[in-house]
Design an enzyme around this catalytic site. Structure first.
Site, PDB file in Angstrom:
ATOM      1  N   HIS A 125      42.944 -63.594  67.325  1.00  0.00           N
ATOM      2  CA  HIS A 125      43.104 -62.359  66.549  1.00  0.00           C
ATOM      3  C   HIS A 125      44.384 -61.583  66.921  1.00  0.00           C
ATOM      4  CE1 HIS A 125      40.717 -58.679  64.800  1.00  0.00           C
ATOM      5  NE2 HIS A 125      41.898 -58.835  64.233  1.00  0.00           N
ATOM      6  N   TYR A 152      36.132 -55.372  65.387  1.00  0.00           N
ATOM      7  CA  TYR A 152      35.750 -54.413  64.340  1.00  0.00           C
ATOM      8  C   TYR A 152      34.520 -53.609  64.768  1.00  0.00           C
ATOM      9  CZ  TYR A 152      38.856 -57.388  61.573  1.00  0.00           C
ATOM     10  OH  TYR A 152      39.925 -58.118  61.122  1.00  0.00           O
TER      11      TYR A 152
HETATM   12  P1  NAD Z   1      41.943 -53.603  52.123  1.00  0.00           P
HETATM   13  O1  NAD Z   1      43.352 -53.582  51.691  1.00  0.00           O
HETATM   14  O2  NAD Z   1      41.012 -54.583  51.550  1.00  0.00           O
HETATM   15  O3  NAD Z   1      41.344 -52.133  51.955  1.00  0.00           O
HETATM   16  C1  NAD Z   1      40.028 -51.856  52.337  1.00  0.00           C
HETATM   17  C2  NAD Z   1      39.718 -50.405  51.972  1.00  0.00           C
HETATM   18  O4  NAD Z   1      39.622 -50.307  50.572  1.00  0.00           O
HETATM   19  C3  NAD Z   1      38.375 -49.919  52.495  1.00  0.00           C
HETATM   20  O5  NAD Z   1      38.488 -48.541  52.753  1.00  0.00           O
HETATM   21  C4  NAD Z   1      37.424 -50.157  51.350  1.00  0.00           C
HETATM   22  O6  NAD Z   1      36.329 -49.270  51.374  1.00  0.00           O
HETATM   23  C5  NAD Z   1      38.330 -49.870  50.176  1.00  0.00           C
HETATM   24  N1  NAD Z   1      37.942 -50.629  48.976  1.00  0.00           N
HETATM   25  C6  NAD Z   1      37.475 -51.897  48.890  1.00  0.00           C
HETATM   26  N2  NAD Z   1      37.241 -52.234  47.622  1.00  0.00           N
HETATM   27  C7  NAD Z   1      37.581 -51.160  46.869  1.00  0.00           C
HETATM   28  C8  NAD Z   1      37.563 -50.874  45.480  1.00  0.00           C
HETATM   29  N3  NAD Z   1      37.148 -51.784  44.586  1.00  0.00           N
HETATM   30  N4  NAD Z   1      37.987 -49.669  45.066  1.00  0.00           N
HETATM   31  C9  NAD Z   1      38.424 -48.753  45.951  1.00  0.00           C
HETATM   32  N5  NAD Z   1      38.454 -48.945  47.283  1.00  0.00           N
HETATM   33  C10 NAD Z   1      38.040 -50.133  47.735  1.00  0.00           C
HETATM   34  O7  NAD Z   1      42.055 -53.762  53.679  1.00  0.00           O
HETATM   35  P2  NAD Z   1      41.307 -54.444  54.851  1.00  0.00           P
HETATM   36  O8  NAD Z   1      39.867 -54.051  54.944  1.00  0.00           O
HETATM   37  O9  NAD Z   1      42.202 -54.124  55.961  1.00  0.00           O
HETATM   38  O10 NAD Z   1      41.417 -56.044  54.658  1.00  0.00           O
HETATM   39  C11 NAD Z   1      40.367 -56.859  54.247  1.00  0.00           C
HETATM   40  C12 NAD Z   1      39.690 -57.601  55.381  1.00  0.00           C
HETATM   41  O11 NAD Z   1      40.583 -58.569  55.918  1.00  0.00           O
HETATM   42  C13 NAD Z   1      39.237 -56.769  56.595  1.00  0.00           C
HETATM   43  O12 NAD Z   1      37.990 -56.186  56.356  1.00  0.00           O
HETATM   44  C14 NAD Z   1      39.218 -57.820  57.681  1.00  0.00           C
HETATM   45  O13 NAD Z   1      37.995 -58.540  57.603  1.00  0.00           O
HETATM   46  C15 NAD Z   1      40.379 -58.719  57.297  1.00  0.00           C
HETATM   47  N6  NAD Z   1      41.630 -58.377  58.032  1.00  0.00           N
HETATM   48  C16 NAD Z   1      41.961 -59.119  59.104  1.00  0.00           C
HETATM   49  C17 NAD Z   1      43.098 -58.833  59.845  1.00  0.00           C
HETATM   50  C18 NAD Z   1      43.450 -59.668  61.043  1.00  0.00           C
HETATM   51  O14 NAD Z   1      42.759 -60.628  61.320  1.00  0.00           O
HETATM   52  N7  NAD Z   1      44.489 -59.358  61.770  1.00  0.00           N
HETATM   53  C19 NAD Z   1      43.906 -57.752  59.482  1.00  0.00           C
HETATM   54  C20 NAD Z   1      43.563 -57.020  58.354  1.00  0.00           C
HETATM   55  C21 NAD Z   1      42.429 -57.340  57.632  1.00  0.00           C
END
Ligand code: NAD
Length: 310
Positions: free
Chosen positions: A119, A56
């Site tokens: 990952h 990230y």
């Molecule tokens: P998400 O579906 O949580 O969407 C995040 C987006 O939504 C960001 O742009 C954020 O600013 C916005 N957001 C957050 N809260 C909000 C709200 N209350 N209202 C409006 N917008 C909002 O997607 P994500 O970030 O992909 O997933 C969460 C976390 O999971 C990641 O940050 C990461 O740490 C983890 N993740 C891991 C993997 C992996 O290991 N392969 C893959 C995807 C995500």
């Protein structure tokens, strides 16, 4: 805050978890001071699960999270990853995994993490993950550098094939259980229960699709999925609700998921997401959402090596 046990581990994790990818500018450029304030607010309000990766922001998210958590390390369950270092950069060799943890610990300003995950394993050779990567991670566990180990990825078929061959403590998947899709439920959840594996569900907003702002340009979903996301947003607005909150609440209600991770880098989003802990979704609205999403429900995209799709 409600906490749930992560599989057979001793970790009790907050059902709302902090996704730190936005601290590395994964979605857009974020203000580091605001990001740190968001982390502090989350800890203060009982969020104890913090998920990050060297991928990230090409190490930026780990560095920023490490800075923000100075003095707070003992209050949190700190989780990082190994094996992915760029959009197309993967190295699941034992040598890289072993060096990677030390680099992560330095950036995170700690001498152990609570969980280390390989990952996006669908980008690696499954045999190498089973025979080399996971055994190397178990050695790091024996050395006290991580308390538990797990795998993350998009392909449910690949995650289960790996975990069936070599024990893991946790599996994180993303974009497989939210208002747009629920195939995690029929496939991964029964498997995880049977094996005592903790499940982490990421991307409850379908990586930004179920938000007022919409998906980032790099999002892999086809246009019709983005359009369905905007229909959910409009429908919720008609009911005077924020679609992101409805979407998150829907995921929090899954009792088989230990923690649902949302990407956050502002206090406004932390506050909004914490508010969901008090909400209850209206079943009639969920029915309407199901109907509007139906034409694209459970639509997936290819990820990783072709032999690992699924
Ligand atoms: P998400 O579906 O949580 O969407 C995040 C987006 O939504 C960001 O742009 C954020 O600013 C916005 N957001 C957050 N809260 C909000 C709200 N209350 N209202 C409006 N917008 C909002 O997607 P994500 O970030 O992909 O997933 C969460 C976390 O999971 C990641 O940050 C990461 O740490 C983890 N993740 C891991 C993997 C992996 O290991 N392969 C893959 C995807 C995500």
């Amino acid at each position: 805050m409600e906490y749930r046990q992560l599989g057979n581990t001793s970790l009790r994790v907050s059902i709302l978890g902090y996704g730190a990818s936005p601290l590395g500018n994964a979605f857009r450029v974020t203000d580091p001071a605001e990001g740190a304030a968001a982390v502090h607010l989350a800890v203060e309000r009982g969020i104890n699960y913090f998920d990050v990766s060297p991928y990230y922001g090409l190490t930026l998210a780990e560095t920023r999270l490490g800075e923000a958590l100075v003095g707070l390390r003992q209050q949190v369950i700190l989780v990082t990853k190994c094996g992915r270092y760029g959009a197309d950069q993967f190295d699941f060799s034992a040598a890289r995994i072993t060096a990677s943890i030390d680099e992560s610990l330095a950036r995170l300003r700690t001498d152990y993490v609570d969980l280390l995950q390989a990952h996006d394993v669908e980008f690696g050779d499954a045999r190498q993950i089973v025979e080399e990567t996971i055994p190397a991670m178990r050695k790091l566990q024996a050395q006290g550098k991580t308390r538990f180990i797990g795998i993350t990825g998009y392909s449910l078929k690949n995650l289960m094939a790996i975990a069936a061959q070599v024990p893991v403590d946790s599996i994180l998947t993303y974009c497989r259980y939210n208002l747009m899709i629920d195939d995690m439920d029929s496939e991964l959840i029964p498997f995880a229960k049977q094996h005592g594996i903790g499940i982490i569900n990421a991307s409850p907003l379908h990586m930004g699709i179920i938000t007022e702002r919409g998906a980032p340009d790099w999002h892999p979903a086809p246009q019709e999925v983005r359009d369905a996301g905007q229909r959910i947003v409009a429908l919720c607005r008609q009911h005077g609700l924020d679609a992101s909150e409805v979407a998150l609440r829907f995921c929090l209600d899954h009792a088989g998921v230990a923690s649902t991770l949302v990407g956050m880098s502002s206090r406004k989003h932390v506050e909004g997401n914490l508010k969901c802990l008090e909400l209850r979704n209206n079943p009639a609205l969920l029915e309407e959402i199901r109907a509007t999403v139906a034409p694209v429900a459970n639509l997936t995209w290819p990820s990783g090596l072709p032999e690992n799709y699924g």
